[in-house]
Design a protein around this motif. Structure first.
Motif, PDB file in Angstrom:
ATOM      1  N   ALA A 271      -3.233  -0.954   2.960  1.00 21.18           N
ATOM      2  CA  ALA A 271      -1.901  -1.286   2.471  1.00 21.18           C
ATOM      3  C   ALA A 271      -1.898  -2.634   1.775  1.00 21.18           C
ATOM      4  O   ALA A 271      -1.346  -2.783   0.685  1.00 21.18           O
ATOM      5  N   VAL A 272      -2.553  -3.605   2.413  1.00 17.70           N
ATOM      6  CA  VAL A 272      -2.588  -4.946   1.831  1.00 17.70           C
ATOM      7  C   VAL A 272      -3.225  -4.899   0.445  1.00 17.70           C
ATOM      8  O   VAL A 272      -2.724  -5.465  -0.507  1.00 17.70           O
TER       9      VAL A 272
ATOM     10  N   ALA B 270      -3.678  -2.240  -1.464  1.00 19.34           N
ATOM     11  CA  ALA B 270      -2.878  -1.456  -2.391  1.00 19.34           C
ATOM     12  C   ALA B 270      -1.719  -2.293  -2.919  1.00 19.34           C
ATOM     13  O   ALA B 270      -1.417  -2.289  -4.109  1.00 19.34           O
ATOM     14  N   GLY B 271      -1.111  -3.063  -2.006  1.00 16.62           N
ATOM     15  CA  GLY B 271       0.006  -3.913  -2.410  1.00 16.62           C
ATOM     16  C   GLY B 271      -0.470  -5.018  -3.324  1.00 16.62           C
ATOM     17  O   GLY B 271       0.128  -5.299  -4.365  1.00 16.62           O
ATOM     18  N   GLY B 272      -1.567  -5.648  -2.923  1.00 11.37           N
ATOM     19  CA  GLY B 272      -2.075  -6.786  -3.676  1.00 11.37           C
ATOM     20  C   GLY B 272      -2.475  -6.412  -5.071  1.00 11.37           C
ATOM     21  O   GLY B 272      -2.175  -7.112  -6.033  1.00 11.37           O
TER      22      GLY B 272
ATOM     23  N   THR C  38       0.540   0.721  -6.584  1.00 10.53           N
ATOM     24  CA  THR C  38       1.424   1.773  -6.085  1.00 10.53           C
ATOM     25  C   THR C  38       2.398   2.206  -7.170  1.00 10.53           C
ATOM     26  O   THR C  38       2.738   1.432  -8.068  1.00 10.53           O
TER      27      THR C  38
ATOM     28  N   SER D 114       5.582   2.749  -7.183  1.00 14.44           N
ATOM     29  CA  SER D 114       6.852   2.025  -7.324  1.00 14.44           C
ATOM     30  C   SER D 114       6.617   0.687  -8.009  1.00 14.44           C
ATOM     31  O   SER D 114       7.379   0.273  -8.880  1.00 14.44           O
TER      32      SER D 114
ATOM     33  N   LEU E 161     -11.534   6.375   2.198  1.00 15.69           N
ATOM     34  CA  LEU E 161     -10.504   5.472   1.682  1.00 15.69           C
ATOM     35  C   LEU E 161      -9.172   6.174   1.436  1.00 15.69           C
ATOM     36  O   LEU E 161      -8.391   5.759   0.596  1.00 15.69           O
ATOM     37  N   GLY E 162      -8.932   7.234   2.134  1.00 14.22           N
ATOM     38  CA  GLY E 162      -7.682   7.960   1.935  1.00 14.22           C
ATOM     39  C   GLY E 162      -7.972   9.403   1.589  1.00 14.22           C
ATOM     40  O   GLY E 162      -9.129   9.788   1.409  1.00 14.22           O
ATOM     41  N   LYS E 163      -6.891  10.181   1.515  1.00 14.53           N
ATOM     42  CA  LYS E 163      -7.068  11.617   1.227  1.00 14.53           C
ATOM     43  C   LYS E 163      -7.533  11.819  -0.206  1.00 14.53           C
ATOM     44  O   LYS E 163      -7.439  10.926  -1.036  1.00 14.53           O
TER      45      LYS E 163
ATOM     46  N   SER F 291      -4.929  -9.836  -0.157  1.00 12.49           N
ATOM     47  CA  SER F 291      -4.476 -10.319  -1.466  1.00 12.49           C
ATOM     48  C   SER F 291      -3.539 -11.501  -1.288  1.00 12.49           C
ATOM     49  O   SER F 291      -2.978 -11.722  -0.224  1.00 12.49           O
TER      50      SER F 291
ATOM     51  N   SER G 266      -0.816 -11.666  -2.749  1.00 13.98           N
ATOM     52  CA  SER G 266       0.510 -11.074  -2.690  1.00 13.98           C
ATOM     53  C   SER G 266       0.804 -10.575  -1.289  1.00 13.98           C
ATOM     54  O   SER G 266      -0.001  -9.893  -0.682  1.00 13.98           O
TER      55      SER G 266
ATOM     56  N   THR H 230       3.664  -8.939  -0.596  1.00 15.74           N
ATOM     57  CA  THR H 230       4.679  -7.886  -0.645  1.00 15.74           C
ATOM     58  C   THR H 230       4.154  -6.623   0.017  1.00 15.74           C
ATOM     59  O   THR H 230       3.037  -6.195  -0.235  1.00 15.74           O
TER      60      THR H 230
ATOM     61  N   PRO I 145       3.677  -2.827   0.649  1.00 17.66           N
ATOM     62  CA  PRO I 145       3.727  -1.662  -0.238  1.00 17.66           C
ATOM     63  C   PRO I 145       4.686  -0.611   0.303  1.00 17.66           C
ATOM     64  O   PRO I 145       4.959  -0.572   1.490  1.00 17.66           O
ATOM     65  N   THR I 146       5.157   0.175  -0.553  1.00 20.69           N
ATOM     66  CA  THR I 146       6.084   1.222  -0.118  1.00 20.69           C
ATOM     67  C   THR I 146       5.357   2.532   0.156  1.00 20.69           C
ATOM     68  O   THR I 146       5.810   3.334   0.932  1.00 20.69           O
ATOM     69  N   THR I 147       4.217   2.736  -0.488  1.00 19.21           N
ATOM     70  CA  THR I 147       3.472   3.956  -0.204  1.00 19.21           C
ATOM     71  C   THR I 147       1.995   3.632  -0.036  1.00 19.21           C
ATOM     72  O   THR I 147       1.516   2.630  -0.545  1.00 19.21           O
ATOM     73  N   VAL I 148       1.334   4.468   0.678  1.00 17.42           N
ATOM     74  CA  VAL I 148      -0.113   4.335   0.807  1.00 17.42           C
ATOM     75  C   VAL I 148      -0.739   5.619   0.288  1.00 17.42           C
ATOM     76  O   VAL I 148      -0.636   6.676   0.897  1.00 17.42           O
ATOM     77  N   GLY I 149      -1.326   5.529  -0.847  1.00 15.38           N
ATOM     78  CA  GLY I 149      -1.971   6.713  -1.421  1.00 15.38           C
ATOM     79  C   GLY I 149      -3.464   6.550  -1.356  1.00 15.38           C
ATOM     80  O   GLY I 149      -3.995   6.026  -0.387  1.00 15.38           O
ATOM     81  N   ILE I 150      -4.176   6.979  -2.371  1.00 14.23           N
ATOM     82  CA  ILE I 150      -5.605   6.697  -2.442  1.00 14.23           C
ATOM     83  C   ILE I 150      -5.724   5.232  -2.818  1.00 14.23           C
ATOM     84  O   ILE I 150      -5.274   4.817  -3.876  1.00 14.23           O
ATOM     85  N   THR I 151      -6.279   4.461  -1.917  1.00 12.89           N
ATOM     86  CA  THR I 151      -6.288   3.017  -2.132  1.00 12.89           C
ATOM     87  C   THR I 151      -7.518   2.604  -2.921  1.00 12.89           C
ATOM     88  O   THR I 151      -8.547   3.248  -2.865  1.00 12.89           O
TER      89      THR I 151
END
Lengths: 454, 373
Positions: free
Chosen positions: A49-50, A52-54, A58, A60, A343-345, B267, B269, B271, B273-279
């Motif tokens: 998540a970190v 992906a956010g960083g 994503t 959105s 690393l995810g689906k 990171s 950042s 913030t 995240p709102t979704t967790v997909g393939i990272t």
């Protein structure tokens, strides 16, 4: 060979991927310390998540403020600077980012480094050639970097003319270059009784594959006029302190055994027997005597220490199989494999290695449901006799628990056995020649672990 | 010039004849070995004792050689499994009658000893002669090899205390070896033409109704192989699992930080995240490992004789650290022992290692003295 990835980016549920509720439950609960594992699950998701956010990848974020990847938008430390000159590394070395994939010992397996093993990191290697610096190491009394100008090979015993060859002599003779695997007879030994080690490096890392260059032993035996009537065996002997000795039958010796000095285009590495080693294709690695200095032709086997005390297979009735040599068909998925985290689906390329001491690999099948259903994998070329063969197969992980397996079939029609089939015949005390199908469990949170199934 | 041509002609003729030989697979390369050369290298001894030199040695002589050169690794009674597996133990008088060691099938011995396994006495003689002592092989005389072999046979109660083993009587002793009938060559792994003994079939669909997981990595072995995250790349299709965390039921804050930083770099950042997909984790360069004192200790083969915690031949590093705790002069004294050798302190002697660089010695000794912290 079906390509199940018809629409990249969309997660498809392959029929082979279907796992029923009872198995799913078994995978997630059986033998698992759920409390402990939950930490890796949480950290995996949180870390993902970190990142992906960083990286702001994503959906959105993209819609709102995402301008692009800073690695693309900004100049880098490389694209506005002058790079290094040629020959800055006269003998090239791997990137400084490649420090993790190295030969490693299995703690507690041996007490002394001189009589130990360092395993090849199969989990991160590609293709079929093992980088020379990562070829597994097994020494019985330490290794040396021997002076080639002083190295000699003697051939004696049942020969008309016992001879001595220098490296100059050997490198003048007709040479062959062939790719062959070398596998220790004890590869996967820790798994005979139960799961004991976490990753493919430690379960299967005593196999490596190189292009070996040298003189066929048959050329040298003919050159010395070996006794074709009474010469039934040879003894190969090393120049190290252990004076490593092994009996090899004359059929193997005259067929494809190489007195090798070259390995992957350069001279043999010291840890692998520089300047001269025997390579007995398809036969357990201990017979490929390193630092080779003597070949004796004889009419009876020699029962040396490593064929009379070690490298004998203990059967349930207490008898020991002596001179067990041929490495039967075997395969293993190298990625995803034990100790790795998905690393995810979504899409993954399942990749692995197959080999047999009896010739070529004919087919490799892969299961993602613990052996219930199988699909045939793609074999990458070249597919060579007594060499590693690389296989690949597409897989779309839907996020549910899975058990990955591979099953090799060789050109004799022999099918790699399951662990329980092997144990039914040979018990669980054998140490050597474990060529069972390897199972990797994928948990719903992506962690892959070593398991055995029945 | 005429002379030179003659030489060239002679060489060419020789080459021609070599070519003719090549068709019968001789190349005129290499030379005949001298009898002295063959004698020097042809030392193997076969199960029928072909190759065994003349000589003899008694149990008591063997005991002396043993205490001097073998006991430090194998234990006083060859029973030790500290460095190598046990050499003796697990054999009985009954086994000597049958030629089958019962413990091989009963499993009564947790560790199978050499004397339980071996069928051929020649193997023991040959191996001691070629490869022992461990750090100084091929230095025993034939009589000493007979003596040490006699001592091992005596410890196994195969020969009496006053026994003298020789080339004359060794074949008789072979007839009493406890596991002399314990080997079989009836198996499918000797030749590529052999038949396999384990048969599987290549079923493709609905091969099995129930699939049962029978074994997983035991909890105690969870992090025995270090952090698997550091044994995989930090980029690519997968990552290595962070076993430091996964194997610890109550991870500390520090360990949590460790996990968040490697292999995934947190990171800047914050913030959420709102979704967790393939990272797509960012690639993080691992820090290059500095060469530590322990690396140097391994490189210079110190670890052949010293364990980190335990004694192998010399004391363990942590034992040394404990002994010299708070001793300010220890670094200089130990550095001197490494360079010039020493003895007496731990009941043995350590050879000199004058070829190791001073700075490396310093680093190694400092590592040893801090190994308890």
């Amino acid at each position: 060979m079906s390509n199940e990835l018809k629409n990249p980016g969309r997660i498809l549920r392959a029929p082979e991927n279907f796992i029923d509720a009872s198995l799913s439950k078994a995978i997630t609960t059986e033998g698992l310390n759920e409390e402990r594992r939950s930490f890796i699950r949480k950290s995996f998701l949180a870390a993902s998540a970190v990142v992906a956010g960083g990286a702001a990848f994503t959906q959105s974020a993209m819609a709102a403020t995402f301008q692009g990847d800073p690695n693309i938008l900004n100049h880098t430390e490389y694209d506005q600077a002058l790079g290094l000159p040629v020959a800055a590394n006269p003998y090239g070395v791997p990137s400084k980012y490649e420090v993790n994939l190295v030969r490693r010992e299995s703690p507690g397996l041996t007490q002394v480094g001189g009589a130990s093993v360092a395993f090849t990191p199969l989990q991160g290697l590609f293709g079929i050639i093992t980088p020379s610096g990562l070829h597994f190491e097994r020494h019985h009394q330490g290794w040396f970097d021997m002076d080639p100008s002083k190295h000699r090979l003697m051939i004696n015993g049942l020969v008309k003319n016992p001879k001595v060859y220098t490296m100059d002599d050997l490198m003048r003779l007709p040479s062959v270059s062939r790719m062959h695997f070398v596998e220790c007879g004890a590869n996967s030994a820790t798994e005979w009784g139960n799961v004991a080690v976490p990753t493919v490096q430690y379960t299967h890392g005593m196999v490596s594959c190189s292009e070996f260059t040298g003189v066929l032993l048959s050329v040298l035996l003919e050159d010395c006029g070996y006794d074709k009537k009474n010469g039934k065996f040879i003894l190969a002997e090393g120049a190290d302190g252990s004076g490593m000795t092994r009996t090899i039958n004359i059929e193997n010796a005259m067929d494809d055994t190489i007195v090798a000095y070259g390995m992957n285009g350069e001279m043999m590495r010291p840890e692998n027997g520089y300047p001269l080693r025997l390579v007995v294709p398809g036969v357990q690695g201990v017979s490929s005597v390193k630092w080779l200095r003597r070949i004796e032709v004889g009419d009876k086997p020699y029962a040396t220490k490593d064929e009379a005390i070690h490298y004998v297979d203990l059967m349930p009735d207490g008898q020991q199989r002596q001179y067990s040599s041929v490495q039967e068909a075997k395969s293993v998925i190298t990625s995803p494999s034990g100790g790795q985290v998905l690393l995810g689906k979504g899409f993954y390329n399942i990749t692995g290695l197959a080999w047999t001491g009896k010739g070529k690999i004919k087919r490799v099948d892969v299961s993602v449901d613990g052996g219930r259903n199988w699909r045939t994998a793609r074999l990458e070329t070249p597919v060579l006799s007594k060499a590693l063969t690389r296989f690949n197969i597409d897989w779309v992980w839907d996020g549910s628990p899975a058990i990955l397996q591979s099953r090799a079939i060789d050109e004799t029609g022999y099918v790699q056995p399951k662990m329980n089939q092997l144990r039914e015949v040979r018990g669980s005390k054998s140490i050597y020649h474990n060529n069972a199908i390897q199972s990797w469990k994928v948990a719903d949170f992506g962690e892959v672990t070593n398991v055995q199934v029945k | 010039m005429y002379k030179l041509n003659k030489v060239i002609l002679a060489v060419s003729l020789a080459a021609l004849s070599a070519t003719a030989y090549a068709q019968s697979a001789t190349y005129g390369i290499g030379r005949t070995a001298t009898p002295q050369e063959i004698k020097a290298w042809d030392i193997d001894v076969r199960p029928d004792f072909k190759g065994l030199p003349v000589g003899s040695g008694s149990v008591s002589q063997g005991n002396k050689v043993w205490d001097d050169k073998c006991a430090s690794c194998h234990g006083t009674f060859a029973e030790s499994l500290e460095v190598f597996g046990p050499l003796v133990g697990g054999t009985t008088k009954d086994d000597m009658k049958t030629g089958h060691v019962l413990a091989m099938s009963s499993g009564s011995e947790p560790k199978r000893s050499t004397m339980m396994k071996v069928a051929t006495l020649s193997t023991i003689w040959d191996y001691i002669n070629r490869a022992m002592p461990w750090n100084n092989p091929k230095t025993l005389t034939p009589d000493e090899v007979f003596a040490v072999t006699a001592y091992l046979l005596n410890l196994s109660e195969i020969v009496p205390d006053n026994f003298v083993l020789s080339d004359k009587n060794i074949a008789d002793v072979q007839k009493t070896m406890p596991n002399r009938n314990g080997m079989t060559t009836k198996h499918g792994l000797w030749s590529v033409k052999d038949k396999p003994d384990v048969i599987n079939t290549a079923c493709m669909k609905n091969c099995q109704k129930d699939i049962e997981i029978t074994s997983v990595l035991p909890d105690y072995a969870c992090d025995a192989h270090g952090n698997i995250a550091e044994q995989n790349r930090h980029f690519g299709a997968v990552r290595g699992a962070d076993t430091l965390l996964a194997c610890n039921p109550h991870p500390s804050v520090a360990e949590l930080n460790h996990t968040y930083n490697t292999p995934y770099k947190a990171s800047t950042s914050k913030t959420s995240p709102t979704t967790v997909g393939i990272t797509r984790p960012e690639t993080v360069a691992p820090t290059l490992a500095e060469v530590t004192g322990l690396d140097l200790l391994k490189l210079n083969k110190c670890t052949a004789c010293h364990g980190v915690s335990n004694k192998i031949i010399g004391p363990g590093f942590k034992e040394i650290a404990a002994k010299y705790k708070g001793d300010n002069g220890a670094e200089a004294r130990l550095s001197n022992v490494v360079k010039n050798g020493g003895g007496g302190v731990w009941g043995g002697s350590m050879p000199a290692h004058g070829n190791i660089k001073d700075e490396d010695v310093k680093k190694m000794v400092q590592w040893i003295l801090n190994s308890n912290k």
